[in-house]
Scaffold this active site. Structure first.
Site, PDB file in Angstrom:
ATOM      1  N   ASP A  55       9.165  -0.795  -1.395  1.00 21.45           N
ATOM      2  CA  ASP A  55       8.707  -2.014  -0.735  1.00 21.45           C
ATOM      3  C   ASP A  55       9.412  -3.217  -1.377  1.00 21.45           C
ATOM      4  OD1 ASP A  55       7.551  -2.121  -3.210  1.00 21.45           O
ATOM      5  OD2 ASP A  55       5.703  -3.007  -2.488  1.00 21.45           O
TER       6      ASP A  55
ATOM      7  N   TYR B  21       8.176   3.523   3.826  1.00 17.59           N
ATOM      8  CA  TYR B  21       7.395   3.115   2.650  1.00 17.59           C
ATOM      9  C   TYR B  21       6.026   3.797   2.628  1.00 17.59           C
ATOM     10  CZ  TYR B  21       3.957   0.927  -0.135  1.00 17.59           C
ATOM     11  OH  TYR B  21       2.927   0.776  -1.003  1.00 17.59           O
TER      12      TYR B  21
ATOM     13  N   CYS C 239       7.224  -7.671 -20.390  1.00 15.56           N
ATOM     14  CA  CYS C 239       7.686  -6.551 -19.553  1.00 15.56           C
ATOM     15  C   CYS C 239       7.920  -5.278 -20.364  1.00 15.56           C
ATOM     16  CB  CYS C 239       8.964  -6.929 -18.821  1.00 15.56           C
ATOM     17  SG  CYS C 239       9.537  -5.639 -17.708  1.00 15.56           S
TER      18      CYS C 239
ATOM     19  N   GLU D 179      -2.806   1.309   2.358  1.00 14.36           N
ATOM     20  CA  GLU D 179      -1.363   1.063   2.476  1.00 14.36           C
ATOM     21  C   GLU D 179      -1.012   0.311   3.758  1.00 14.36           C
ATOM     22  OE1 GLU D 179       0.679   1.184   0.203  1.00 14.36           O
ATOM     23  OE2 GLU D 179      -0.443   2.362  -1.257  1.00 14.36           O
TER      24      GLU D 179
ATOM     25  N   TRP E   8      -9.305   0.822  -3.694  1.00 17.99           N
ATOM     26  CA  TRP E   8      -8.646   2.036  -3.172  1.00 17.99           C
ATOM     27  C   TRP E   8      -8.106   2.917  -4.297  1.00 17.99           C
ATOM     28  CZ3 TRP E   8      -7.519  -2.955  -1.715  1.00 17.99           C
ATOM     29  CH2 TRP E   8      -6.440  -3.562  -2.358  1.00 17.99           C
TER      30      TRP E   8
END
Length: 358
Positions: A145, A127, A209, A44, A31
DNA sequence: AAGGCGGGGCC
DNA sequence: GGCCCAGCCTT
């Protein structure tokens, strides 16, 4: 006017680190090939409470079968449910098709690009609305979310219970303040991607991170304790006798479930709520319910099926009938080899493995 | 605010 | 077994 929580938080640095990381590390997902609002929308909906790896093959099949809004609008609901079979939360499929029909009829087949109209569509909540607006239309709208709440609860060291609705609103407010106006799509997808790949629920990989420097939980060594989330209550078990009823032509009795509630409009084999009926009254119940006479046979086994809120304990029993017709609209006698034409929940697909070969 | 609503994968 | 997952709807 900015939240106290965001004081001393370097928003620009956070945005830059996150977005650069996203562009360099994003997964190649089906997607993400274009920004077609319809495809973003379908993805979604499928991704609600469902992992990426699970969604990928469903998305491929769905888009191949319904390439455009018009194709989905024109489809038969049973056909759509069959395509959704196994993915769960089937109201998503029914609501999606209803909403798509609404877009075709009321908006000239153009997915509305504003919060009001988009959010009014069936199955499009806060969302999904934000996700479509940011990803397909590049608008700086929050899309909060579970990933976003987990990542931000750590980065901003928020110790509120994320299971509470009002706390989610707090996160939407924070996100409005820190979202990138230049690349809201990469910002929203970046936080989610970070939550899926690095800032995971257990054992987050803080050494990898991109926003470690901005992370207050990491700084205090409490990333493993966040987010705080109150526990769901335990499911209740409901026992059923599930019947594989066949006639001499090797046809089986199946029924369409109610158009509301659990597994709405899906098909199943007859299920006797045994706590209410009792083992001694099964044949009688079947006669009352379906108008057919049956002879019970062997016990074929047990199946336990866990839902979010209940557990089915199924005792599978075979039975025979001499009937070759049924009256009820929602009940059918269907050839064993044609059962695959109907959408069944996974629990009843498992039951089919108990059917005798012949 | 709380509960209904699937199914799979992880620990 | 419990927990989590790119949540939404109804009450």
């Amino acid at each position: 006017m900015i939240d106290k929580t965001l004081q001393n938080f370097d928003i620009s640095k956070f945005q830059a680190n996150l977005i650069n990381w996203y562009h360099a590390n994003k997964r190649d997902l089906p997607w993400r090939k274009d920004q077609d609002p319809y495809k973003v929308w379908v993805s979604e909906i499928m991704l609600q409470q469902t992992k990426v790896d699970t969604v990928i093959p469903y998305f491929q099949r769905f888009i191949t079968k319904y390439p455009t809004l018009q194709d989905l609008a024109d489809a038969d609901q049973q056909d759509v449910l069959k395509t959704w079979e196994g993915l769960g939360y089937y109201s998503r499929a029914r609501n999606l098709q209803n909403a798509v029909r609404e877009v075709v009829s009321a908006y000239g087949s153009k997915v509305p690009a504003n919060p009001k109209d988009l959010g009014a569509l069936k199955g499009v909540g806060p969302y999904t609305k934000g996700a479509i607006l940011s990803i397909a239309f590049n608008q700086p709208e929050p899309a909060v979310d579970g990933n976003v709440m987990r990542v931000l609860s750590r980065v901003l060291k928020i110790e509120d219970d994320i299971a509470q609705p009002k706390v989610k609103k707090d996160f939407e407010r924070y996100t409005k303040n820190i979202i990138s106006d230049d690349d809201p799509s990469a910002f929203n997808q970046g936080i989610m991607e970070l939550g899926a790949l690095v800032c995971t629920p257990k054992s987050p990989m803080c050494m990898l991170c991109p926003v470690q420097e901005q992370c207050r939980a990491f700084e205090d060594g409490v990333e493993q304790k966040l987010p705080i989330k109150s526990k769901a209550k335990k499911q209740k078990t409901i026992p059923y006798v599930a019947l594989l009823i066949r006639n001499e032509k090797n046809e089986y009795i199946i029924e369409k479930r109610s158009e509301t509630g659990l597994l709405a409009n899906m098909w199943q084999f007859p299920m006797v709520p045994i706590d209410e009926i009792g083992m001694d009254h099964i044949e009688n119940w079947v006669d009352m319910e379906y108008g057919i006479q049956v002879d019970l046979g062997n016990n074929l086994g047990k199946l336990k099926h866990v839902f979010s809120h209940i557990i089915w304990q199924l005792d599978i029993i075979e039975a025979t009938t001499e009937s070759e017709k049924v009256i009820d609209k929602r009940v059918k006698l269907v050839d064993k080899n044609r059962l695959a034409d109907y959408p069944f929940p996974v629990s009843h697909q498992k039951m089919m493995k108990y059917m005798r070969e012949e």
